[in-house]
Design an enzyme around this catalytic site. Structure first.
Site, PDB file in Angstrom:
ATOM      1  N   TYR B 280       4.184   1.822  -0.220  1.00  0.00           N
ATOM      2  CA  TYR B 280       3.201   0.778  -0.554  1.00  0.00           C
ATOM      3  C   TYR B 280       2.867   0.857  -2.048  1.00  0.00           C
ATOM      4  O   TYR B 280       2.039   1.662  -2.469  1.00  0.00           O
ATOM      5  CB  TYR B 280       1.957   1.011   0.297  1.00  0.00           C
ATOM      6  CG  TYR B 280       0.969  -0.114   0.315  1.00  0.00           C
ATOM      7  CD1 TYR B 280       0.252  -0.466  -0.822  1.00  0.00           C
ATOM      8  CD2 TYR B 280       0.708  -0.801   1.490  1.00  0.00           C
ATOM      9  CE1 TYR B 280      -0.668  -1.493  -0.798  1.00  0.00           C
ATOM     10  CE2 TYR B 280      -0.220  -1.828   1.532  1.00  0.00           C
ATOM     11  CZ  TYR B 280      -0.903  -2.161   0.389  1.00  0.00           C
ATOM     12  OH  TYR B 280      -1.831  -3.172   0.428  1.00  0.00           O
ATOM     13  N   TYR B 328       8.739  -8.012  -4.721  1.00  0.00           N
ATOM     14  CA  TYR B 328       9.115  -8.815  -3.536  1.00  0.00           C
ATOM     15  C   TYR B 328       7.960  -9.747  -3.158  1.00  0.00           C
ATOM     16  O   TYR B 328       8.041 -10.961  -3.303  1.00  0.00           O
ATOM     17  CB  TYR B 328       9.479  -7.874  -2.382  1.00  0.00           C
ATOM     18  CG  TYR B 328       9.587  -8.502  -1.016  1.00  0.00           C
ATOM     19  CD1 TYR B 328      10.497  -9.519  -0.759  1.00  0.00           C
ATOM     20  CD2 TYR B 328       8.789  -8.055   0.037  1.00  0.00           C
ATOM     21  CE1 TYR B 328      10.597 -10.096   0.518  1.00  0.00           C
ATOM     22  CE2 TYR B 328       8.889  -8.612   1.307  1.00  0.00           C
ATOM     23  CZ  TYR B 328       9.787  -9.627   1.545  1.00  0.00           C
ATOM     24  OH  TYR B 328       9.884 -10.184   2.796  1.00  0.00           O
TER      25      TYR B 328
END
Lengths: 122, 383
Positions: B280, B328
């Protein structure tokens, strides 16, 4: 009756910086109804020395003419840690490990704890 | 104390992403519901099969109730765990336990946000607590800046090290058509990026995008009969060490140290078994901290590790192979997307498909490095 946080804020409004400690003398902050990790309580109050060391900091950038300001994390000599701001320094003058001393700023509606560099390192 | 976990007895049976990047004109719940239906379709299941909902929306504290109402189902169990971006790993842990116990039969875990087109800023109901707020830290950015500054002080980590994380993420994103940021990015771009809260510049921050994701989890014996190859959940563990980062004992060590070790022990895997790690990356320091705390390199060695190219395409440990939160997408809470990329790699359907991936690690972070949760996914060959 009131809780420890209310007690702490009343003291701050009088210009006093209080900390709590557990049975083995370790400082506790922010104020709690019990010692973190063990649940023992109630905790004793004592007056903080206000002396500490810069653990980390960040300068928050603003668009000119506004000036950048710092957010500092201070390790108090008694062992507790808190977020604050070191006054009287410009970017580049603040460093991890510097010695600082607390004062209570009551100029705003809500009193807050601020720090300034101690003379030995200023 | 060891953890009891039904290793491999539940599987991701379906998955989907929707509206990655920009999804103008959609509400967060519309995106979430679309992703949910697509994940069910991917599994070959129907909405009526779902009997448990797991959700954490950016803008709705009662999202579990809203989701049930929106879908028009009456779930037997609803979990609205809110540990920030890691909530979805905790959803997987509790869903696996409930499925294995027979308490539920089909769990739908979903998330969606329209934060980019709705406002262009991070959508979160959270702020600094009242002890920190008077000093006006940027939430959550300054907390990560404080950890970064301390890491630099203790270990000599540099802005070039941080930039290496962003460059690796971008290198993966350039060959992922779904990724939002695919423009070329250079070291000079990163080092000259506008400073926000020292030492974090714009180049150290994740994207602010729209996007939705969903996964469907069933018991593995059932998943074997569904449309796609099952991706078994081998381990899942969460650690909560603080809320405000000021209360961290050591800002350079996160609960990932606990969650990763526990999840890997449940899964019975070592670092050598893990083919790819999806971490993350809300900020560049995250990737460095998690590589260290999860044990892929020593404490303090994360900077040189990423600068060596180890996590980039062609490196020894492919990390964030979709481009990550940095390139992304990052719709506010990113945890579910790390698990989806891990599962896609195991299924063999990732945009940047690696060869022979049987074990993937997905790591979630919530709050200000506060909540850490790790999920280990495998192929059926690992059962």
């Amino acid at each position: 009756m009131s809780g420890p946080e209310s007690h702490w804020r009343e003291a701050l409004a009088q210009g006093r910086f209080l900390l709590q400690r557990n049975a083995s003398g370790e400082a506790v902050f922010p104020p709690r109804v019990m010692a973190p990790g063990t649940g023992e309580g109630p905790l004793d109050w004592f007056e903080a020395s206000g002396q500490g060391t810069v653990y980390s900091y960040s300068w928050i950038q603003r668009r000119p003419p506004e000036q950048s300001y710092n957010v500092a994390v201070i390790d108090l000599d008694e062992g507790a840690r808190l977020m604050s701001r070191v006054e009287g320094v410009i970017e580049g003058e603040l460093a991890i490990g510097q010695r600082v001393a607390a004062y209570v700023d009551r100029s705003a509606e809500q009193p807050i704890i601020l720090f300034r560099l101690m003379e030995e390192t200023a | 104390m060891s953890d009891a976990f039904p290793r491999g007895r539940t599987s991701i049976a379906g998955l989907a992403t929707y509206g990655i990047g920009e999804a103008p004109g959609y509400t967060a719940m519309e995106l979430t519901a679309k992703a949910g239906l697509m994940a069910l379709d991917d599994a070959g299941l129907m909405l009526a099969d779902v009997d448990a909902l797991y959700i954490c929306q950016p803008d709705d504290f009662f999202a579990g109730l809203t989701f049930a109402e929106y879908l028009g189902i009456h779930p037997r169990y609803t979990d609205n765990n809110r540990t920030g971006g890691s909530a979805f790993m905790s959803h997987v842990a509790s869903a696996a336990l409930a499925l294995d116990a027979g308490y539920i039969d089909c769990a739908l875990i979903a998330y969606g946000s329209n934060q980019r087109t709705a406002g262009g800023k991070l959508s979160t109901p959270m702020t600094s607590n009242r002890w920190d707020a008077p000093y006006k830290p940027l939430f959550p950015l300054t907390s990560y800046a404080l950890a970064t500054q301390r890491h630099m002080h203790e270990y000599g980590t540099t802005r070039e090290h941080l930039a290496s994380v962003a460059l690796s993420a971008r290198a993966w994103a350039t060959t992922n058509p779904e990724a939002f940021a695919r423009d070329p990015l250079t070291m000079d771009d990163c080092l000259s990026a506008r400073m926000i809260s020292t030492p974090i510049s714009r180049a150290d921050c994740c994207l602010v995008t729209d996007g939705a994701a969903a996964i469907v989890i069933t018991r593995t014996d059932r998943a074997r009969d569904l449309a796609k190859p099952p991706v078994p959940v081998l381990g899942a563990a969460a650690a909560a060490w603080w809320n405000s980062i000021v209360q961290a004992e050591d800002m350079t060590v996160t609960g990932a140290k606990e969650s990763g070790a526990r999840a890997m022990a449940m899964a019975g895997v070592t670092h050598a078994d893990i083919g790819t790690a999806q971490l993350y990356d809300a900020f560049t320091i995250n990737t460095i901290l998690f590589l260290e705390d999860l044990g892929f390199c020593g404490k303090g060695e994360g900077g040189p590790f990423v600068a060596s190219g180890a996590i980039a395409p062609g490196g020894s440990l492919p990390v964030n192979t979709n481009g990550g939160g940095l390139s992304y997408c990052h719709p506010g809470m990113y945890g579910l997307f790390t698990m989806i990329e891990g599962a896609r790699q195991i299924r063999g359907e990732a945009a940047n498909q690696l060869s022979g991936i049987d074990v993937a690690l997905a790591h979630g972070n919530g709050g200000t490095l506060s909540s850490q949760a790790t999920v280990i996914l495998g192929s059926t060959a690992t059962l």
